[in-house]
Design an enzyme around this catalytic site. Structure first.
Site, PDB file in Angstrom:
ATOM      1  CG  MET A  18      -7.215 -97.991  18.263  1.00  0.00           C
ATOM      2  SD  MET A  18      -8.098 -96.454  18.675  1.00  0.00           S
ATOM      3  CE  MET A  18      -8.041 -95.593  17.087  1.00  0.00           C
ATOM      4  CB  CYS A 100      -2.373-106.398  21.308  1.00  0.00           C
ATOM      5  SG  CYS A 100      -4.099-106.789  21.676  1.00  0.00           S
ATOM      6  CE  LYS A 139       0.635 -98.359  18.887  1.00  0.00           C
ATOM      7  NZ  LYS A 139       0.255 -98.914  20.192  1.00  0.00           N
ATOM      8  CG  HIS A 171       0.909 -97.877  24.772  1.00  0.00           C
ATOM      9  ND1 HIS A 171      -0.365 -98.247  24.396  1.00  0.00           N
ATOM     10  CD2 HIS A 171       0.762 -97.223  25.949  1.00  0.00           C
ATOM     11  CE1 HIS A 171      -1.234 -97.832  25.306  1.00  0.00           C
ATOM     12  NE2 HIS A 171      -0.562 -97.214  26.268  1.00  0.00           N
ATOM     13  CG  ASN A 211       0.128 -95.160  21.271  1.00  0.00           C
ATOM     14  OD1 ASN A 211      -0.058 -96.345  21.523  1.00  0.00           O
ATOM     15  ND2 ASN A 211      -0.873 -94.325  21.098  1.00  0.00           N
ATOM     16  N   GLY A 233      -4.747 -92.640  19.722  1.00  0.00           N
ATOM     17  CA  GLY A 233      -5.658 -93.761  19.578  1.00  0.00           C
ATOM     18  C   GLY A 233      -7.085 -93.360  19.839  1.00  0.00           C
ATOM     19  NE  ARG A 234      -8.057 -95.525  25.023  1.00  0.00           N
ATOM     20  CZ  ARG A 234      -7.893 -95.410  26.323  1.00  0.00           C
ATOM     21  NH1 ARG A 234      -8.925 -95.561  27.134  1.00  0.00           N
ATOM     22  NH2 ARG A 234      -6.699 -95.150  26.844  1.00  0.00           N
TER      23      ARG A 234
END
Length: 337
Positions: A18, A100, A139, A171, A211, A233-234
């Protein structure tokens, strides 16, 4: 790591890379809570490693292992050069960012926009594999913009694995590069876990991790019934204490109470050393505010770390004051460890 997991049926739990969050100070904290979780660096652009301050970008604490370096880039030559440079730092994995969605990443022609260029990603993977002995992974998203994930994702996975990728972390959302901000791209596009599950069913010999939108360890365990790995993640950042149960819940280690006072002392010593080298306390403590979410005293804990740690000359005693705000008798009864 990934080959062993596939051979033994073992599962991998990871904390996602992140930007602006998972720096070396964050990872050091996370490692105190879990001995086995796989930790990731922030994405570091290949050009920055080639031309920038390498020790500052790539240096980390030995305690962080296992730790993976995530790279950003789309030039096979530059990525292989960055990997060769990074090899001297002893990372356990090299990961290529193909997920991203930020404008900055798009302008550099890497990140999620590379979902449109699987052949380019394959060349990048091959060039990275050629210069390292550690796993090279990717990823990615399930697609971008108007792409059809059911068609795009299988082809993408096939190409990068054929090029040598040791694992693919997916993701489970599209990235909308036109019309949504990076923040909105973390929440607005719908999740499609079933598609990612099918990718694993169709590729039993390939490590595929999932993810996106996973908020607790119960959900993580549910995903691991279908997948080889799960990445938070978060949730792992904003509710950091959940990492204290990873070794037991995910890796089957004996359950034990977290030693919060030992954590306090370790972080104080770490902060003291960091400050002595010219750093500031809040560079360490900003990653600690997610501890003890929902526990008695947590609000005061956050206030102390967020305000006092930024004051000129602030030292490790701020950490002592913050921990003193928590009622640990109640906290230990509410945090499963």
């Amino acid at each position: 790591m990934y080959e062993e997991a596939l051979a033994t049926g073992g599962k991998i739990f990871a904390v996602a890379p992140m930007i602006d969050w998972t720096d070396t100070r964050c990872r050091f904290l996370h490692r105190q809570l879990s001995s086995h979780a796989l930790l990731y660096t922030e994405m570091i652009v290949a050009d920055a490693i080639i031309y920038g301050q390498r020790d500052k970008l790539l240096g980390y604490h030995a305690a962080e292992h296992p730790v993976a370096l995530q790279l950003g880039g789309s030039d096979p030559g530059k990525l292989s050069e960055a990997v060769k440079i990074a090899s001297g730092y002893g990372y356990d994995e090299i990961n290529l960012n193909v997920g991203c969605p930020s404008d900055r990443v798009q302008s550099g022609t890497f990140g999620a926009c590379l979902m449109r260029e699987p052949e380019t990603v394959a060349r990048c993977v091959a060039s990275m594999k050629a210069v390292t002995t550690v796993p090279v992974t990717v990823k990615c998203r399930i697609g971008v913009d108007d792409q059809e994930p059911e068609t795009v994702l299988p082809d993408f996975i096939s190409k990068v694995v054929e090029a040598g990728a040791d694992a693919v972390w997916v993701h489970a959302r599209k990235a909308w590069l036109q019309g949504l901000s990076p923040k909105e791209n973390r929440d607005v596009p719908p999740l499609d876990y079933e598609l990612v599950y099918r990718m694993k069913q169709d590729n039993p010999g390939i490590f595929i991790g999932i993810n996106g939108g996973i908020t607790d360890l119960d959900q993580a365990e549910a995903h691991l019934k279908h997948m080889d790995g799960v990445m938070l993640g978060r949730a792992a950042y904003h509710n950091t204490s959940i990492l204290a149960d990873v070794d037991h819940s995910i890796y089957g280690k004996p359950a034990q109470d977290a030693d919060w006072m030992a954590l306090r002392d370790t972080m104080m010593e770490y902060a003291r050393d960091y400050i002595a080298k010219g750093g500031r306390l809040n560079h360490v403590t900003r990653h600690m505010v997610g501890l003890f979410q929902g526990m008695p005293g947590a609000r005061r804990f956050r206030q102390i770390l967020s305000s006092d740690a930024t004051k000129p000359g602030a030292g490790p005693e701020v950490i002592t004051a913050a921990f003193a705000a928590i009622n640990f008798d109640i906290a230990d009864s509410n945090i499963a460890v």
